[in-house]
Design an enzyme around this catalytic site. Sequence first.
Site, PDB file in Angstrom:
ATOM      1  N   SER A 106       0.855  -1.229   0.090  1.00  0.00           N
ATOM      2  CA  SER A 106       0.081  -0.016   0.145  1.00  0.00           C
ATOM      3  C   SER A 106       0.762   1.144  -0.032  1.00  0.00           C
ATOM      4  CB  SER A 106      -0.772  -0.036   1.480  1.00  0.00           C
ATOM      5  OG  SER A 106      -1.745  -1.113   1.372  1.00  0.00           O
ATOM      6  N   HIS A 142      -0.667  -2.344  -7.332  1.00  0.00           N
ATOM      7  CA  HIS A 142      -1.639  -2.198  -6.215  1.00  0.00           C
ATOM      8  C   HIS A 142      -3.120  -2.133  -6.172  1.00  0.00           C
ATOM      9  CE1 HIS A 142      -2.637   1.179  -2.895  1.00  0.00           C
ATOM     10  NE2 HIS A 142      -2.893  -0.100  -2.162  1.00  0.00           N
TER      11      HIS A 142
HETATM   12  P1  NAD Z   1      -4.058  -9.584   6.150  1.00  0.00           P
HETATM   13  O1  NAD Z   1      -3.350  -9.269   7.464  1.00  0.00           O
HETATM   14  O2  NAD Z   1      -5.267  -9.885   5.600  1.00  0.00           O
HETATM   15  O3  NAD Z   1      -3.087 -10.736   5.474  1.00  0.00           O
HETATM   16  C1  NAD Z   1      -1.459 -10.789   5.378  1.00  0.00           C
HETATM   17  C2  NAD Z   1      -1.261 -12.208   5.066  1.00  0.00           C
HETATM   18  O4  NAD Z   1       0.095 -12.352   4.767  1.00  0.00           O
HETATM   19  C3  NAD Z   1      -1.700 -13.019   6.264  1.00  0.00           C
HETATM   20  O5  NAD Z   1      -2.289 -14.197   5.883  1.00  0.00           O
HETATM   21  C4  NAD Z   1      -0.362 -13.434   6.594  1.00  0.00           C
HETATM   22  O6  NAD Z   1      -0.202 -14.870   7.318  1.00  0.00           O
HETATM   23  C5  NAD Z   1       0.573 -13.535   5.198  1.00  0.00           C
HETATM   24  N1  NAD Z   1       2.000 -13.439   5.249  1.00  0.00           N
HETATM   25  C6  NAD Z   1       2.888 -12.585   6.395  1.00  0.00           C
HETATM   26  N2  NAD Z   1       3.960 -12.830   6.031  1.00  0.00           N
HETATM   27  C7  NAD Z   1       4.258 -13.869   5.240  1.00  0.00           C
HETATM   28  C8  NAD Z   1       5.099 -14.504   4.581  1.00  0.00           C
HETATM   29  N3  NAD Z   1       6.470 -14.309   4.907  1.00  0.00           N
HETATM   30  N4  NAD Z   1       5.111 -15.436   3.488  1.00  0.00           N
HETATM   31  C9  NAD Z   1       3.837 -15.574   3.276  1.00  0.00           C
HETATM   32  N5  NAD Z   1       2.567 -15.008   3.760  1.00  0.00           N
HETATM   33  C10 NAD Z   1       2.728 -14.169   4.796  1.00  0.00           C
HETATM   34  O7  NAD Z   1      -3.431  -8.319   4.987  1.00  0.00           O
HETATM   35  P2  NAD Z   1      -4.087  -7.554   3.727  1.00  0.00           P
HETATM   36  O8  NAD Z   1      -4.937  -6.358   3.957  1.00  0.00           O
HETATM   37  O9  NAD Z   1      -4.380  -8.729   2.738  1.00  0.00           O
HETATM   38  O10 NAD Z   1      -2.725  -6.814   3.089  1.00  0.00           O
HETATM   39  C11 NAD Z   1      -1.662  -7.623   2.349  1.00  0.00           C
HETATM   40  C12 NAD Z   1      -1.102  -6.532   1.530  1.00  0.00           C
HETATM   41  O11 NAD Z   1      -2.021  -5.686   0.591  1.00  0.00           O
HETATM   42  C13 NAD Z   1      -0.403  -5.342   2.547  1.00  0.00           C
HETATM   43  O12 NAD Z   1       0.827  -4.973   1.995  1.00  0.00           O
HETATM   44  C14 NAD Z   1      -1.221  -4.325   2.216  1.00  0.00           C
HETATM   45  O13 NAD Z   1      -0.707  -2.924   2.691  1.00  0.00           O
HETATM   46  C15 NAD Z   1      -1.926  -4.417   0.980  1.00  0.00           C
HETATM   47  N6  NAD Z   1      -3.140  -3.789   0.684  1.00  0.00           N
HETATM   48  C16 NAD Z   1      -3.988  -4.125   1.601  1.00  0.00           C
HETATM   49  C17 NAD Z   1      -5.204  -3.170   1.488  1.00  0.00           C
HETATM   50  C18 NAD Z   1      -6.495  -3.359   2.417  1.00  0.00           C
HETATM   51  O14 NAD Z   1      -7.493  -2.723   2.341  1.00  0.00           O
HETATM   52  N7  NAD Z   1      -6.290  -4.053   3.421  1.00  0.00           N
HETATM   53  C19 NAD Z   1      -5.574  -2.515   0.172  1.00  0.00           C
HETATM   54  C20 NAD Z   1      -4.469  -2.601  -0.845  1.00  0.00           C
HETATM   55  C21 NAD Z   1      -3.280  -2.916  -0.346  1.00  0.00           C
END
Ligand code: NAD
Length: 304
Positions: free
Chosen positions: A119, A140
Amino acid sequence: MTLKTIGIVGAGQMGAGIAQVAACSGFSVVLCDLDQAAIDRGLSSIGNSLRRLVEKNKLTSEEAEDVVSRITTGTGINRMGQCDIVIEAASENEAVKKQIFQSLDRQCSPETILATNTSSISVTRLAAETSRPDRVIGMHFMNPVPVMALVEVIRAMQTSDTVFDSVTALAEAFGKVPVDVTDAPGFVANRILLPMINEAVFCLHEGLASAEEIDTVMKLGMSHPMGPLALADLIGLDTCLSIMNVLYDGFKDPKYRPCVLLQQKVDAGYLGRKSGRGFHSYTNQTNSLSILTGRNHPFQRCSF
Ligand code: NAD
């Protein structure tokens, strides 16, 4: 370059959403996470989302089964070697992402494109962790991925034009609208969105109005489909805090300092929807997709 097999690292709300969209668009998907429980949660959210599309006659049951059959899973990243592109969607933590990019660089063919769904974190710094910085890029997606049209395609300083063109074409093949963005803290979407959310947290912290009232002001006053505090709960307060810290550290400008209340919520483990409590409470957990689609969200069209 034709991209056929898509690897996804992280099966959380974003990784699962990207897997669903890629599989719905006919691609083979390899989805991985740290352990089987996280993968099972991701698969279950994909299953629920597909079920709703079948109920709305946007997909037949046979098509839904085909989509699921295109997704294979694994713990760790050792199955990523077979992928043409890997999209990293692990937690918003630079150290974690750097370690993943180093491992992917060792594991994958030199041709494989390594993309990140970060993000806010510098794509240029992640690219520098690999021996193929020209093949690293930001992709993204917005949350919820099956619903939202936008993908910011973020060029690191090192990204080649060929890789940029391939990833732009891939976003279009997913039915999304790619926007060309240069690497900088928070890119464009979160450079604008997160300071607004952070300001809403300050309004709450200073006692100007309740969380419900702040959200109502922005929904009814600005025609936002969700209030900023409900949106923070959907994004995840840990992710919101990480993004604010990236903006604060990246620009060295006090206007980006995260509100102490946001920090305290994260310290308490009140992470929003994913923990059942954030600025609002979620006793009866509802999937984010149904919340947005149930409220006439402007981007509720599904292209599959
Ligand atoms: P989340 O907490 O729902 O999921 C993250 C996942 O990553 C978890 O299941 C965790 O176990 C896994 N993980 C952590 N370390 C890992 C590793 N070394 N190898 C494999 N898996 C691993 O988070 P999310 O909301 O899905 O966000 C994920 C990414 O997307 C982040 O970078 C976030 O900034 C980005 N993002 C999030 C949003 C949002 O609205 N939540 C929107 C756009 C982008």
